[in-house]
Write an enzyme that holds these catalytic residues in place. Structure first.
Site, short mmCIF file in Angstrom:
data_model
loop_
_atom_site.label_atom_id
_atom_site.label_comp_id
_atom_site.label_asym_id
_atom_site.label_seq_id
_atom_site.Cartn_x
_atom_site.Cartn_y
_atom_site.Cartn_z
N ASN A 10 48.45 31.23 42.30
CA ASN A 10 48.84 32.22 41.47
C ASN A 10 50.41 32.24 41.74
O ASN A 10 50.91 32.91 42.50
CB ASN A 10 48.04 33.70 41.71
CG ASN A 10 48.50 34.63 40.57
OD1 ASN A 10 49.18 34.10 39.93
ND2 ASN A 10 48.14 35.75 40.78
N ARG A 88 45.78 30.29 38.45
CA ARG A 88 45.37 31.25 37.43
C ARG A 88 46.87 31.30 36.47
O ARG A 88 47.96 30.88 36.77
CB ARG A 88 46.00 32.74 38.21
CG ARG A 88 45.97 33.71 37.19
CD ARG A 88 46.58 34.81 37.53
NE ARG A 88 46.60 35.96 36.94
CZ ARG A 88 47.34 37.22 36.79
NH1 ARG A 88 48.43 37.00 37.78
NH2 ARG A 88 47.27 38.09 35.95
N HIS A 177 43.46 40.30 32.02
CA HIS A 177 42.65 40.47 33.19
C HIS A 177 41.50 40.04 33.18
O HIS A 177 40.51 40.49 33.69
CB HIS A 177 42.78 41.93 33.54
CG HIS A 177 43.98 42.63 34.03
ND1 HIS A 177 44.32 43.92 33.46
CD2 HIS A 177 44.90 42.29 35.08
CE1 HIS A 177 45.94 44.08 34.09
NE2 HIS A 177 45.97 43.18 34.92
N ARG A 238 54.86 50.09 33.37
CA ARG A 238 54.69 49.80 31.88
C ARG A 238 54.32 51.18 30.86
O ARG A 238 53.57 51.70 31.53
CB ARG A 238 53.94 48.47 31.66
CG ARG A 238 54.25 47.36 32.15
CD ARG A 238 53.19 46.33 31.94
NE ARG A 238 53.24 45.10 32.86
CZ ARG A 238 52.18 44.61 33.19
NH1 ARG A 238 51.06 44.67 32.76
NH2 ARG A 238 52.31 43.50 34.02
N GLU A 382 39.47 38.10 41.97
CA GLU A 382 39.83 37.11 40.94
C GLU A 382 40.04 35.79 41.89
O GLU A 382 39.48 34.66 41.14
CB GLU A 382 41.21 37.51 40.59
CG GLU A 382 41.14 38.81 39.65
CD GLU A 382 42.35 39.44 39.26
OE1 GLU A 382 42.72 39.14 37.96
OE2 GLU A 382 42.90 40.02 40.10
#
Length: 399
Positions: A10, A88, A177, A238, A382
């Site tokens: 990733n 990823r 996600h 965010r 993940e």
């Protein structure tokens, strides 16, 4: 059949996370990350299984040097049985609805989506290209954050703007996600003794980035993130949803540039902006317990916005089999789960306080009060999902 291992990569703009996943072991054989790449402080940290973490300074190392350093560790930990590499990739646009074997065509398509994910996809590409140079004989697979949400119906993914922006520029809701939502949706069905293909879930992935998802029969029907990962919930730094005219307002009133406004909404807002203290929920909970009002407000806004989003996602479900909390905050903050559920009496949700308090630090389980809809805490994985996708795809290839 010999045990097959998959290296999961990733790649971020200045970091590289990795895990060596084995079919024969529940935990990664090796995991870690290279951080602060392209700087004098670059460092590689890793651990084998549950053993003590180790680190190695890599001053001024770039992604290639970090991957080369990692290669030696992988070989030592079982790389001789390396079957493939899973990457990823944050954005697959509309082209990728599932994980894909990487070839020149795949690389070109990922490159074409860079305008949709300018922060993430260039870094993902860098990781792929470097790994292909270092492992030229190994098959490599791209697993896309957006792919799971390609099953959303058009009425869920289209924005109410002129059609030409969608047709010519791909402006629509994509969601992110996806690997996490898909993994915990499957685990929730298994945990509850339901068939994945006949179950309906609301899932909440809560970390520094946060999103919700409505999953029907193993497919995404709606999700809170949109064209970019900024839409939806309040997050670590965010803002999540704001009035779209905020950009124009700040430009007119403060004379701010688009770059300044984007930086504000992506990097200085959310929990950090509201609290003025931190984007880390643990720090905010501690401050809240000491009476820090902005930290308390940040948590309240976070939980209310989460509850609102879950209620909105319920529009996509024919029935509710349960709500799943996952991600760093979802798995570890009993307070966030309790405050969020308290806003949802109309969905019939209620917590068992003792069970909720127990489900932290990797513990999974049901936290709903008896007789109420399921509330589940399920740690996401993940890396494992990416490894499973990689193996399944390679197994399906003609030999």
């Amino acid at each position: 059949m010999a045990t097959r291992n998959v290296l999961v990569i990733n790649c971020g703009s200045s970091s590289l996370k990795f895990a060596l996943i084995s079919q024969a072991h529940p935990q990664p054989l090796l995991a870690g990350q290279a951080e602060r790449l392209d700087s004098p402080e670059a460092v590689l940290r890793w651990w084998h299984g549950d053993r003590i973490r180790r680190q190695r300074e890599l001053p001024d190392a770039d992604h290639r040097i970090a991957l080369q350093a990692l290669l030696a560790l992988v070989e030592e930990a079982g790389g001789d049985r390396l079957y493939g590499i899973g990457h990823r990739v944050v954005h697959g646009g509309e082209q990728f609805t599932q994980s894909t074997l990487i070839d020149a065509q795949t690389l070109a398509a990922i490159r074409a989506t860079v305008p949709l994910a300018p922060l993430h996809n260039p870094a993902n590409l860098l990781g792929i290209e470097t790994a292909m140079q270092l492992f030229p004989d190994l098959p490599q697979v791209a697993v896309f954050d957006t792919a799971f949400h390609q099953s959303m119906p058009e009425h869920a993914y289209r924005y109410a703007i002129p059609e030409r922006f969608y047709r010519d520029h791909g402006v629509r809701r994509y969601g992110f996600h996806g690997t996490s939502h898909r993994y915990v949706g499957q685990r929730a069905a298994e945990f509850s003794g339901l068939a994945v293909g006949d179950s309906c879930w609301l899932t909440a992935h809560l970390g520094n980035g946060c999103s919700t998802c409505a999953i029907v029969d193993g497919q995404s029907r709606d999700t809170s993130m949109g064209l970019t990962p900024l839409e939806g919930l309040a997050m670590g730094t965010r803002s999540g949803d704001v009035d779209p005219n905020l950009h124009g307002h700040l430009a007119r009133v403060l004379g701010w540039s688009l770059t300044e406004i984007e930086h504000l909404l992506n990097s200085e807002s959310g929990l950090l902006g509201l609290s003025g203290l931190s984007n880390d929920m643990r720090s905010l909970e501690q401050a809240r317990s000491q009476g820090h009002r902005p930290a308390t407000l940040a948590i309240e806004v976070f939980c209310y916005r989460l509850a609102k989003s879950l209620a909105a996602m319920s529009c996509a479900l024919p029935r509710l089999d349960g709500v799943v909390f996952t991600g760093g905050i979802g798995e570890n903050s009993a307070l966030v789960r309790a405050r969020s559920v308290a806003h949802l009496p109309l969905l019939g949700l209620a917590l068992d306080e003792a069970a909720n308090a127990r489900c932290v630090g990797g513990a999974s389980g049901a936290i709903n009060a008896p007789g109420h809809p399921r509330l589940l805490v399920i740690p996401t994985n993940e890396e494992k999902q990416i490894a499973q996708d990689t193996l399944a795809l390679l197994d399906s290839q003609p030999h």
